[in-house]
Design a protein around this motif. Sequence first.
Motif, PDB file in Angstrom:
ATOM      1  N   LYS A   1      -8.765   5.590   8.603  1.00 36.21           N
ATOM      2  CA  LYS A   1      -9.706   6.725   8.245  1.00 36.21           C
ATOM      3  C   LYS A   1      -9.216   7.693   7.063  1.00 36.21           C
ATOM      4  O   LYS A   1      -8.768   8.982   7.010  1.00 36.21           O
ATOM      5  N   LEU A   2      -9.096   7.018   5.937  1.00 34.49           N
ATOM      6  CA  LEU A   2      -8.480   7.587   4.714  1.00 34.49           C
ATOM      7  C   LEU A   2      -9.385   8.013   3.807  1.00 34.49           C
ATOM      8  O   LEU A   2      -9.274   8.156   2.183  1.00 34.49           O
ATOM      9  N   HIS A   3     -10.616   8.347   3.970  1.00 34.02           N
ATOM     10  CA  HIS A   3     -11.840   8.360   3.130  1.00 34.02           C
ATOM     11  C   HIS A   3     -11.583   9.717   2.259  1.00 34.02           C
ATOM     12  O   HIS A   3     -11.956   9.673   1.069  1.00 34.02           O
ATOM     13  N   LYS A   4     -10.666  10.496   2.634  1.00 32.84           N
ATOM     14  CA  LYS A   4     -10.250  11.773   1.789  1.00 32.84           C
ATOM     15  C   LYS A   4      -9.570  11.664   0.554  1.00 32.84           C
ATOM     16  O   LYS A   4      -9.441  12.703  -0.207  1.00 32.84           O
ATOM     17  N   PHE A   5      -8.999  10.646   0.585  1.00 33.21           N
ATOM     18  CA  PHE A   5      -8.126  10.365  -0.596  1.00 33.21           C
ATOM     19  C   PHE A   5      -8.701   9.401  -1.720  1.00 33.21           C
ATOM     20  O   PHE A   5      -9.757   9.212  -1.570  1.00 33.21           O
ATOM     21  N   SER A   6      -8.105   9.814  -3.062  1.00 33.73           N
ATOM     22  CA  SER A   6      -8.478   8.900  -4.029  1.00 33.73           C
ATOM     23  C   SER A   6      -7.692   7.755  -4.145  1.00 33.73           C
ATOM     24  O   SER A   6      -6.588   7.605  -3.490  1.00 33.73           O
ATOM     25  N   PHE A   7      -8.336   6.573  -4.729  1.00 31.25           N
ATOM     26  CA  PHE A   7      -7.709   5.193  -4.592  1.00 31.25           C
ATOM     27  C   PHE A   7      -7.547   4.810  -6.024  1.00 31.25           C
ATOM     28  O   PHE A   7      -8.273   4.787  -6.717  1.00 31.25           O
ATOM     29  N   ARG A   8      -6.638   3.655  -5.903  1.00 28.10           N
ATOM     30  CA  ARG A   8      -6.529   3.019  -7.112  1.00 28.10           C
ATOM     31  C   ARG A   8      -5.830   1.949  -7.029  1.00 28.10           C
ATOM     32  O   ARG A   8      -5.136   1.541  -5.934  1.00 28.10           O
ATOM     33  N   PHE A   9      -6.058   0.933  -7.939  1.00 24.80           N
ATOM     34  CA  PHE A   9      -5.450  -0.440  -7.704  1.00 24.80           C
ATOM     35  C   PHE A   9      -4.297  -0.611  -9.032  1.00 24.80           C
ATOM     36  O   PHE A   9      -4.836  -0.521 -10.008  1.00 24.80           O
ATOM     37  N   ASP A  10      -3.070  -1.063  -8.550  1.00 23.76           N
ATOM     38  CA  ASP A  10      -2.146  -1.081  -9.355  1.00 23.76           C
ATOM     39  C   ASP A  10      -1.543  -2.416  -9.398  1.00 23.76           C
ATOM     40  O   ASP A  10      -1.659  -3.160  -8.320  1.00 23.76           O
ATOM     41  N   VAL A  11      -1.091  -2.952 -10.517  1.00 20.67           N
ATOM     42  CA  VAL A  11      -0.275  -4.349 -10.525  1.00 20.67           C
ATOM     43  C   VAL A  11       1.163  -4.030 -10.918  1.00 20.67           C
ATOM     44  O   VAL A  11       1.278  -3.291 -12.034  1.00 20.67           O
ATOM     45  N   ILE A  12       1.911  -4.612 -10.685  1.00 24.55           N
ATOM     46  CA  ILE A  12       3.359  -4.645 -10.752  1.00 24.55           C
ATOM     47  C   ILE A  12       3.878  -6.169 -11.154  1.00 24.55           C
ATOM     48  O   ILE A  12       3.490  -6.996 -10.426  1.00 24.55           O
TER      49      ILE A  12
ATOM     50  N   SER B   1      12.847  -7.688 -15.339  1.00 24.41           N
ATOM     51  CA  SER B   1      12.100  -6.751 -16.022  1.00 24.41           C
ATOM     52  C   SER B   1      11.028  -6.360 -14.982  1.00 24.41           C
ATOM     53  O   SER B   1      10.487  -7.291 -14.361  1.00 24.41           O
ATOM     54  N   ILE B   2      10.719  -5.265 -14.834  1.00 24.75           N
ATOM     55  CA  ILE B   2       9.539  -4.706 -14.183  1.00 24.75           C
ATOM     56  C   ILE B   2       8.530  -3.963 -14.981  1.00 24.75           C
ATOM     57  O   ILE B   2       8.868  -2.940 -15.635  1.00 24.75           O
ATOM     58  N   LYS B   3       7.198  -4.040 -14.603  1.00 20.08           N
ATOM     59  CA  LYS B   3       6.207  -3.325 -15.484  1.00 20.08           C
ATOM     60  C   LYS B   3       5.226  -2.814 -14.339  1.00 20.08           C
ATOM     61  O   LYS B   3       4.578  -3.390 -13.768  1.00 20.08           O
ATOM     62  N   LEU B   4       4.971  -1.474 -14.202  1.00 16.84           N
ATOM     63  CA  LEU B   4       3.820  -1.079 -13.543  1.00 16.84           C
ATOM     64  C   LEU B   4       2.820  -0.673 -14.298  1.00 16.84           C
ATOM     65  O   LEU B   4       2.886   0.036 -15.252  1.00 16.84           O
ATOM     66  N   ILE B   5       1.466  -1.405 -13.772  1.00 15.74           N
ATOM     67  CA  ILE B   5       0.454  -1.115 -14.425  1.00 15.74           C
ATOM     68  C   ILE B   5      -0.510  -0.201 -13.397  1.00 15.74           C
ATOM     69  O   ILE B   5      -0.947  -0.831 -12.597  1.00 15.74           O
ATOM     70  N   LYS B   6      -0.688   1.083 -13.761  1.00 11.78           N
ATOM     71  CA  LYS B   6      -1.382   2.190 -12.962  1.00 11.78           C
ATOM     72  C   LYS B   6      -3.090   1.861 -13.376  1.00 11.78           C
ATOM     73  O   LYS B   6      -3.262   1.694 -14.339  1.00 11.78           O
ATOM     74  N   ASP B   7      -3.807   1.942 -11.991  1.00 11.42           N
ATOM     75  CA  ASP B   7      -5.133   1.691 -12.330  1.00 11.42           C
ATOM     76  C   ASP B   7      -5.503   0.427 -13.212  1.00 11.42           C
ATOM     77  O   ASP B   7      -6.218   0.389 -14.087  1.00 11.42           O
ATOM     78  N   ALA B   8      -4.889  -0.710 -12.774  1.00  9.14           N
ATOM     79  CA  ALA B   8      -5.015  -1.773 -13.523  1.00  9.14           C
ATOM     80  C   ALA B   8      -6.512  -2.403 -13.589  1.00  9.14           C
ATOM     81  O   ALA B   8      -6.728  -3.097 -14.554  1.00  9.14           O
TER      82      ALA B   8
ATOM     83  N   ASN C   1      -9.934  -5.632  -3.227  1.00  8.55           N
ATOM     84  CA  ASN C   1     -10.989  -4.485  -3.205  1.00  8.55           C
ATOM     85  C   ASN C   1     -11.655  -4.466  -1.925  1.00  8.55           C
ATOM     86  O   ASN C   1     -11.765  -3.314  -0.985  1.00  8.55           O
ATOM     87  N   LYS C   2     -11.952  -5.528  -1.151  1.00  7.26           N
ATOM     88  CA  LYS C   2     -12.500  -5.897   0.152  1.00  7.26           C
ATOM     89  C   LYS C   2     -11.716  -5.281   1.254  1.00  7.26           C
ATOM     90  O   LYS C   2     -12.077  -4.752   2.194  1.00  7.26           O
TER      91      LYS C   2
ATOM     92  N   ILE D   1       1.037  -1.004  -0.153  1.00  8.27           N
ATOM     93  CA  ILE D   1       0.068   0.176  -0.020  1.00  8.27           C
ATOM     94  C   ILE D   1       0.883   1.230  -0.087  1.00  8.27           C
ATOM     95  O   ILE D   1       1.863   1.330   0.809  1.00  8.27           O
ATOM     96  N   ALA D   2       0.696   2.001  -0.837  1.00 11.71           N
ATOM     97  CA  ALA D   2       1.683   3.360  -0.988  1.00 11.71           C
ATOM     98  C   ALA D   2       1.042   4.525  -1.463  1.00 11.71           C
ATOM     99  O   ALA D   2      -0.327   4.200  -2.085  1.00 11.71           O
ATOM    100  N   LYS D   3       1.495   5.637  -1.298  1.00 10.55           N
ATOM    101  CA  LYS D   3       0.901   6.866  -1.704  1.00 10.55           C
ATOM    102  C   LYS D   3       1.553   7.461  -2.831  1.00 10.55           C
ATOM    103  O   LYS D   3       2.890   7.492  -2.913  1.00 10.55           O
ATOM    104  N   ASP D   4       0.852   7.858  -3.874  1.00 10.48           N
ATOM    105  CA  ASP D   4       1.372   8.265  -5.301  1.00 10.48           C
ATOM    106  C   ASP D   4       0.747   9.816  -5.235  1.00 10.48           C
ATOM    107  O   ASP D   4      -0.669   9.776  -5.847  1.00 10.48           O
ATOM    108  N   ASN D   5       1.275  10.925  -4.765  1.00 11.16           N
ATOM    109  CA  ASN D   5       0.480  12.050  -4.799  1.00 11.16           C
ATOM    110  C   ASN D   5      -0.700  12.087  -4.211  1.00 11.16           C
ATOM    111  O   ASN D   5      -0.642  11.772  -2.973  1.00 11.16           O
ATOM    112  N   LYS D   6      -1.898  12.376  -4.816  1.00  8.71           N
ATOM    113  CA  LYS D   6      -2.974  12.232  -4.103  1.00  8.71           C
ATOM    114  C   LYS D   6      -3.617  10.888  -3.964  1.00  8.71           C
ATOM    115  O   LYS D   6      -4.886  10.843  -3.673  1.00  8.71           O
TER     116      LYS D   6
END
Length: 123
Positions: free
Chosen positions: A89-100, A112-119, A78-79, A42-47
Amino acid sequence: MGVLNKSIGSYGESIAENYLKEMGYTILERNFKCKIGEIDIIAKDNKYICFVEVKTRYGSLYGSPGESVTNLKQYKINKTAQFYILKKKLHKFSFRFDVIEVILNNEDDNYSIKLIKDAFQVS
């Protein structure tokens, strides 16, 4: 999961964690577990708070590693993410699911490494 797969997974997660740090992410948790499931990173990427699933393989003989993130796995992530958001208590943030995807090379320590943002999206 066998011991070898577990150690390959941990190695891949370490590679992914370092990669995310290099990309400017702030690591909040690694291997967050609850009754529902587990989230690798679980990581923070900007907002965004990013729930990151790391898939590590030797080669892509059986398809890309990311293809193994099934609908059931997405549902569990997701659950688990919802539980984490509530707990922290992180409701004020935007969320996304990434796959590496981490693909290891048998001959040497290269990978090799590949980041798939908003996977994936979960409704």
